[in-house]
Design a protein around this motif. Structure first.
Motif, PDB file in Angstrom:
ATOM      1  N   GLU A 188      -6.280   1.379 -10.009  1.00  0.00           N
ATOM      2  CA  GLU A 188      -6.960   2.424  -9.541  1.00  0.00           C
ATOM      3  C   GLU A 188      -6.222   3.613  -9.061  1.00  0.00           C
ATOM      4  OE1 GLU A 188     -10.612   3.012  -8.898  1.00  0.00           O
ATOM      5  OE2 GLU A 188     -10.646   1.236 -10.349  1.00  0.00           O
ATOM      6  N   THR A 189      -5.094   3.739  -8.600  1.00  0.00           N
ATOM      7  CA  THR A 189      -4.632   4.933  -8.140  1.00  0.00           C
ATOM      8  C   THR A 189      -3.393   5.581  -8.855  1.00  0.00           C
ATOM      9  OG1 THR A 189      -3.131   3.795  -6.672  1.00  0.00           O
ATOM     10  CG2 THR A 189      -5.130   4.416  -5.715  1.00  0.00           C
TER      11      THR A 189
ATOM     12  N   ASP B  98      -5.606   6.174   3.776  1.00  0.00           N
ATOM     13  CA  ASP B  98      -6.495   6.817   2.601  1.00  0.00           C
ATOM     14  C   ASP B  98      -6.204   5.949   1.290  1.00  0.00           C
ATOM     15  OD1 ASP B  98      -7.815   8.284   0.549  1.00  0.00           O
ATOM     16  OD2 ASP B  98      -7.057  10.083   1.212  1.00  0.00           O
ATOM     17  N   PRO B  99      -7.223   5.090   0.974  1.00  0.00           N
ATOM     18  CA  PRO B  99      -7.297   4.318  -0.249  1.00  0.00           C
ATOM     19  C   PRO B  99      -6.744   4.814  -1.617  1.00  0.00           C
ATOM     20  CG  PRO B  99      -9.149   3.901   0.802  1.00  0.00           C
ATOM     21  CD  PRO B  99      -8.822   5.338   1.516  1.00  0.00           C
ATOM     22  N   ARG B 100      -6.843   6.400  -1.681  1.00  0.00           N
ATOM     23  CA  ARG B 100      -6.600   6.941  -2.847  1.00  0.00           C
ATOM     24  C   ARG B 100      -4.920   7.145  -2.828  1.00  0.00           C
ATOM     25  NH1 ARG B 100      -9.949  12.221  -1.692  1.00  0.00           N
ATOM     26  NH2 ARG B 100      -9.135  11.560   0.162  1.00  0.00           N
TER      27      ARG B 100
ATOM     28  N   ARG C 209       0.907  -1.189  -0.018  1.00  0.00           N
ATOM     29  CA  ARG C 209       0.044   0.095   0.020  1.00  0.00           C
ATOM     30  C   ARG C 209       0.712   1.324   0.125  1.00  0.00           C
ATOM     31  NH1 ARG C 209      -5.110  -1.216   4.142  1.00  0.00           N
ATOM     32  NH2 ARG C 209      -6.083  -2.770   2.604  1.00  0.00           N
TER      33      ARG C 209
ATOM     34  N   PHE D 141      -3.223   4.180  -1.965  1.00  0.00           N
ATOM     35  CA  PHE D 141      -2.514   2.840  -2.071  1.00  0.00           C
ATOM     36  C   PHE D 141      -1.798   2.818  -3.242  1.00  0.00           C
ATOM     37  CE2 PHE D 141      -6.243   0.610   0.526  1.00  0.00           C
ATOM     38  CZ  PHE D 141      -5.960   1.270   1.651  1.00  0.00           C
TER      39      PHE D 141
ATOM     40  N   GLY E 212      -0.423   4.923   1.255  1.00  0.00           N
ATOM     41  CA  GLY E 212      -1.707   4.440   1.960  1.00  0.00           C
ATOM     42  C   GLY E 212      -1.333   3.823   3.498  1.00  0.00           C
ATOM     43  N   ASP E 213      -0.319   3.247   3.736  1.00  0.00           N
ATOM     44  CA  ASP E 213      -0.120   2.630   4.965  1.00  0.00           C
ATOM     45  C   ASP E 213       0.075   3.649   6.042  1.00  0.00           C
ATOM     46  OD1 ASP E 213      -0.176  -0.079   4.387  1.00  0.00           O
ATOM     47  OD2 ASP E 213       2.125  -0.431   4.069  1.00  0.00           O
TER      48      ASP E 213
END
Lengths: 258, 355
Positions: B309-310, B264-266, B256, B268, B259-260
């Motif tokens: 996704e990111t 925030d998933p954005r 991640r 990752f 993100g770790d």
């Protein structure tokens, strides 16, 4: 002696918010400050949660806003007698940096009525000096010399859905337009001045600026992201079109606590 | 009451003039960084915390600690074991090995020009907000030095030479993690690399070959490499933006990264852009050291990008795998990148193990 101490303390306290006029009257001062409120088609948006593809532009393309930085310079306040108070410096608005949506100049101006507040989007040619600003150098705000050097005006980036229903990245970067990129590049200054109108700064020098990002895509040029979504920096015509669309992006917002 | 008011004002005056390192009344010999002329011209002044000013004694102590395995639980692993001077203070192994023989999951980051990192984020995921904080974690990490700070400090304090050095650097021989990391941060801030061929080219002291010049143009050309948006330009001699990007390595995010830290998933799969300085010495490349050569790195951006996704919006032509450089442009881009390497940095005697 107690009174003297009290006066000293009071003097220290007031020195930060007043100045002596020629006639020794105390003039109240306020801090010049711009806050940027982001919108899409006139509606406020949460710019910190704008990275999903959720906005529709004038050409019907769905877009996201994942990165947004733009440079503001030449902030000025016009007094009723026509005197212009120019605020030195510039500010890089950056949605990824806490507090960077506010340009707190730290400069105090008289608390009074102003006939106009204005700023420049980007740098004027005279200020757009390659490598001159260390804080902008270190955040990679520079423009390659093959495009004339200097600095970006804006980086707006994200994804959009094209006519083939594919998700693509876009890089809507504005710079001064560059003709004949390379050693004989010729630049056109595409920065522009934004006039926000009068300001009653009798109690606060804070000004809210609405930034309607949808305007970049529609006024006066409806933007076709399918055709113009990447490699826009070396595209002279695209830079001219972006510059034409820019002025309507910025309008005066409403100060909540004037 | 009058006296109290006087005392208050005098106290205010004194407190505003007192420096942070005056806590125990001791002041070591102030030191300054040797800043290359280009850096002085183009970069903000270095980021030195007020509570850890550079001193000659502090830097010398930090250097000794950096090369000493005393910080690890079994006294076998020094910082320098995974941040080797000859590898640009990185590690030629994909993953460094801790004292228990366990490998990490990320490639050791090079240590260079960190005094100029004004973003206050360190490590691939930005988990440390200062160099002092960065030094805390590896000592206790079970797959690195696997020690406790109490034990490490106790072992250092048991050594007469260290007690003297801490006395000289900080005016105390009472040693703890704060002082150890302060000393090491001081040393690391001195690790400045600013004498590459390209630095000298910018100062008209060297010339680039036609291939290197074309490689530079590929790097700076938005229609070809477009490397400069993340990795800088001649006006940013750090050659990094010091922020985080997903550069299209994996379709499925397994690490991640940023993100770790943020949750925030954005974030990752985002990792800090590494500096391009000293690439000649810092292989392998990427946060997980997956690429052994610069050719593989360039191929990745040219044809190997994959969507997730990111993925960063600066990544282009993802459906095609990337920017599709010609073989000549690839070769020239590599030639340019190698001009950013600085042999004087890895051979600087001030950065080598002390006697």
């Amino acid at each position: 002696m107690k009174n003297a101490l009290l006066i000293l303390v009071l003097a220290i306290g007031f020195s930060s918010c007043s100045k002596d006029n020629d006639d020794n009257d105390i003039a109240q001062l306020v801090t010049a400050q711009l806050s940027f409120n982001h919108q899409w088609d006139g509606e406020d948006i949460d710019i910190f949660n704008s990275s999903a593809i959720q906005y529709t532009n004038a050409n019907g393309e769905m877009v996201s806003i994942e990165r947004l930085r733009y440079l503001i310079s030449e902030l000025s306040f016009e007094q009723t007698d026509g005197t212009i108070i120019d605020i030195e410096g510039y500010h890089l608005v950056d949605i990824d940096i806490q507090g960077a949506l506010t340009f707190n100049t730290g400069i105090e101006i008289p608390a009074e009525q102003y006939t106009n507040v204005s700023f420049r989007f980007g740098f004027s040619d005279t200020a757009n000096i390659d490598g001159a600003y260390t804080d902008l150098n270190v955040v990679n705000w520079g423009v390659p010399m093959m495009l004339g050097g200097g600095y970006h005006y804006m980086q707006m980036e994200g994804s959009f859905i094209n006519d083939l229903n594919e998700e693509l990245n876009y890089q809507f970067h504005t710079i001064r337009a560059a003709e004949n990129p390379g050693e004989n590049v010729q630049n056109t200054d595409t920065s522009f001045t934004v006039n926000l109108g009068p300001l009653n700064a009798t109690s606060s020098g804070a000004v809210v600026v609405n930034v309607d990002l949808a305007e970049w895509y529609k006024n006066p040029n409806v933007w076709n992201l399918n055709e113009l979504y990447t490699m826009l920096m070396p595209n002279y015509d695209a830079q001219i079109l972006m510059s034409q669309n820019g002025p309507s992006v910025f309008t005066r917002g409403v100060e909540l606590n004037p | 009451m009058k006296n109290l008011a006087y005392l208050f004002l005098i106290g205010l005056l004194i407190s505003s003039c007192k420096s942070e390192d005056d806590d125990n009344g001791y002041t070591a010999t102030p030191a300054t960084l040797e800043i290359p002329a280009l850096f002085a011209q183009l970069l903000p002044t270095p980021n030195i915390p007020q509570d850890n000013p550079l001193t000659e004694e502090g830097i010398a102590l930090g250097r000794k600690l950096f090369f000493d395995p005393i910080l690890s639980a079994d006294n076998t692993l020094a910082c320098a074991a995974c941040h080797r001077p000859q590898q640009g203070f990185s590690d030629q192994r994909q993953f460094s090995i801790g004292i228990d023989g366990i490998a990490g999951t990320r490639n050791s980051m090079p240590l260079q020009n960190l005094a100029f990192n004004s973003s206050n984020t360190f490590n691939w995921n930005g988990s440390a907000n200062s160099l002092e904080a960065q030094g805390l974690e590896p000592v206790t990490n079970p797959i690195e030095m696997h020690n406790t700070w109490a034990n490490a400090a106790s072992e250092i304090e048991a050594r007469e030479d260290y007690r003297l050095l801490f006395e000289q650097a900080f005016g105390t021989s009472s040693i703890d993690s704060t002082l150890v990391t302060k000393a090491m941060a001081q040393f690391i801030r001195t690790l400045i690399s600013g004498d590459s061929k390209f630095d000298r080219y910018l100062q008209e002291e060297a010339t680039l070959t036609p291939n290197e010049l074309n490689g530079f143009n590929v790097f700076m050309d938005e229609s070809r490499g477009d490397c400069f948006h993340c990795h800088g330009n001649p006006n940013n001699p750090l050659w990094t933006d010091n922020i985080f990007h997903n550069n299209g390595l994996d379709a499925v995010i397994t690490d991640r990264g940023r993100g770790d830290v943020t949750g925030d998933p954005r974030d990752f799969g985002l990792f800090k852009s590494p500096s391009l300085r000293n690439l000649a010495f810092t292989a392998p490349y990427m946060h997980d050291g997956r690429f052994a050569t610069l050719e593989e790195v360039i191929d990745h951006y040219s044809e190997g990008l994959v969507f997730s996704e990111t993925i960063d919006p600066l990544m282009k032509a993802i459906a095609d795998g990337g920017v599709q450089l010609t073989p000549q442009d690839k070769a020239d881009l590599k030639a340019f990148l190698l001009t950013l390497s600085d042999p004087s940095f890895i051979n600087n005697p001030d950065f080598s193990p002390p006697n």
